[in-house]
Motif scaffolding. Sequence first.
Motif, short mmCIF file in Angstrom:
data_model
loop_
_atom_site.label_atom_id
_atom_site.label_comp_id
_atom_site.label_asym_id
_atom_site.label_seq_id
_atom_site.Cartn_x
_atom_site.Cartn_y
_atom_site.Cartn_z
N LEU A 80 0.84 -1.21 0.00
CA LEU A 80 0.00 0.00 0.00
C LEU A 80 0.87 1.25 0.00
CD1 LEU A 80 -2.72 1.38 0.12
CD2 LEU A 80 -2.70 1.08 2.61
N GLN A 81 1.94 1.22 0.77
CA GLN A 81 2.85 2.36 0.80
C GLN A 81 3.51 2.57 -0.56
OE1 GLN A 81 3.33 4.58 3.46
NE2 GLN A 81 4.28 5.67 1.77
N ALA A 82 3.89 1.46 -1.19
CA ALA A 82 4.50 1.57 -2.52
C ALA A 82 3.50 2.12 -3.52
CB ALA A 82 4.99 0.19 -2.97
N ALA A 83 2.24 1.68 -3.42
CA ALA A 83 1.20 2.17 -4.32
C ALA A 83 0.98 3.67 -4.13
CB ALA A 83 -0.10 1.41 -4.08
N THR A 84 0.92 4.09 -2.87
CA THR A 84 0.70 5.51 -2.56
C THR A 84 1.84 6.36 -3.12
OG1 THR A 84 -0.50 4.92 -0.54
CG2 THR A 84 0.34 7.17 -0.69
N ASN A 85 3.07 5.88 -2.97
CA ASN A 85 4.22 6.63 -3.50
C ASN A 85 4.16 6.74 -5.02
OD1 ASN A 85 5.27 6.97 -0.93
ND2 ASN A 85 6.61 5.19 -1.05
N CYS A 86 3.80 5.64 -5.68
CA CYS A 86 3.72 5.66 -7.15
C CYS A 86 2.62 6.61 -7.62
CB CYS A 86 3.46 4.25 -7.68
SG CYS A 86 4.88 3.13 -7.50
N TYR A 87 1.46 6.55 -6.96
CA TYR A 87 0.39 7.48 -7.31
C TYR A 87 0.86 8.93 -7.14
CZ TYR A 87 -3.61 4.27 -7.80
OH TYR A 87 -4.50 3.32 -8.26
N SER A 88 1.55 9.20 -6.04
CA SER A 88 2.00 10.56 -5.75
C SER A 88 2.97 11.07 -6.83
CB SER A 88 2.67 10.62 -4.38
OG SER A 88 1.75 10.30 -3.36
N PHE A 89 3.88 10.20 -7.24
CA PHE A 89 4.84 10.60 -8.29
C PHE A 89 4.12 10.81 -9.64
CE2 PHE A 89 8.22 8.63 -5.55
CZ PHE A 89 8.95 9.81 -5.38
N ALA A 90 3.17 9.93 -9.95
CA ALA A 90 2.43 10.08 -11.20
C ALA A 90 1.62 11.37 -11.20
CB ALA A 90 1.50 8.88 -11.40
N ILE A 91 1.01 11.68 -10.07
CA ILE A 91 0.24 12.93 -9.94
C ILE A 91 1.15 14.13 -10.15
CG2 ILE A 91 -0.97 14.38 -8.25
CD1 ILE A 91 -2.06 11.65 -7.08
N LYS A 92 2.35 14.06 -9.57
CA LYS A 92 3.32 15.16 -9.71
C LYS A 92 3.69 15.36 -11.19
CE LYS A 92 7.87 16.58 -7.97
NZ LYS A 92 8.65 16.58 -9.22
N VAL A 93 3.90 14.25 -11.90
CA VAL A 93 4.27 14.35 -13.32
C VAL A 93 3.14 14.99 -14.12
CG1 VAL A 93 4.84 13.05 -15.40
CG2 VAL A 93 5.88 12.40 -13.21
N TYR A 94 1.90 14.57 -13.85
CA TYR A 94 0.77 15.13 -14.59
C TYR A 94 0.59 16.63 -14.29
CZ TYR A 94 -0.95 10.76 -16.56
OH TYR A 94 -1.07 9.60 -17.31
N ILE A 95 0.88 17.02 -13.06
CA ILE A 95 0.80 18.44 -12.72
C ILE A 95 1.85 19.22 -13.50
CG2 ILE A 95 1.17 20.13 -10.87
CD1 ILE A 95 -0.13 18.10 -8.95
N GLU A 96 3.07 18.65 -13.58
CA GLU A 96 4.14 19.30 -14.34
C GLU A 96 3.81 19.36 -15.83
OE1 GLU A 96 7.49 16.95 -13.28
OE2 GLU A 96 7.83 17.97 -11.37
N LEU A 97 3.01 18.40 -16.31
CA LEU A 97 2.58 18.39 -17.71
C LEU A 97 1.38 19.31 -17.94
CD1 LEU A 97 2.85 14.57 -18.53
CD2 LEU A 97 4.22 16.40 -19.56
#
Length: 286
Positions: A101-118
């Motif tokens: 779950l922690q790994a999933a949360t981290n991956c979601y957070s990084f993906a969200i960050k990338v989409y915000i930068e895009l």
Amino acid sequence: MAAEGDFLLRYRAVSNKLKRRFLRKPNVAEASEQFGQLAKELKQEECLQYAGFCNLAVARCEQTLFNAPGEALALTDAARLFLQAEKETQKLQCPGFEEHLQAATNCYSFAIKVYIELNQPVMAASLCLELGNALKEMNKPAEASVHFQRAAELQSQVPIECLLSLGKVATCKIITRVFMDVIARCEVSRVLLLMLLQPPPQKLLLEHAQTLEKYDWESFDSHSQVNYLPENIFLLLQSVVMACQEKDLESLKVLQVELWPLLTPEQNHLLHLVLQEVLSPSGRGV
């Protein structure tokens, strides 16, 4: 097909291709494709966490290639695989530390960050909602509300969607409050039972001793340790503990009157029994 046993061998073999060689640049695109293929094979074999790690490797490759959309997609795939692995673990009731779950949360957070930068807030918000919904399903409303709130902030340009996300925040807040009410009710009953049973110090379990320590008058800022209790109830319980320790029946009678409208019928009965215990000659004190 990839077997779980040879996962590391194949993973390392692809990773080695990313090492710089003399006068030769690594073929990152090829490595990304091979990590992706390995992830698909592992997913088919239901080795979900290993497939997740492979998708993380794909994301790193895509980042190296400055392919932000590819990176976000790989991170999202990894997040969903880790989340699925966590659900399977919970379904089997296996003990663990929720590492998937922690790994999933981290991956979601990084993906969200990338989409915000895009500059793609809609995609970022959708992932916030996806993670929030998953956490809510896992009975983690407090954690879920954080992601619903972030989704609402990202949806500021689409009022209807923003309101729907805020509605999810409100629902989580209500659920969280219900959970806290249950915890508070259990805490009050626990303290009253300890006052009734009056176990001698040598037979007092560590967890029970820790409970009573929180109501010690000399404890610094002790209310912060039980902040799920309203301060007035905490202070009255603290006084009950002290009165029981001192066998102060008159103070207990006054406290009973003040606590009566704040307690459940069962708790009021417990408090009545506590008074009877202190009144009786056999009252031993805690």
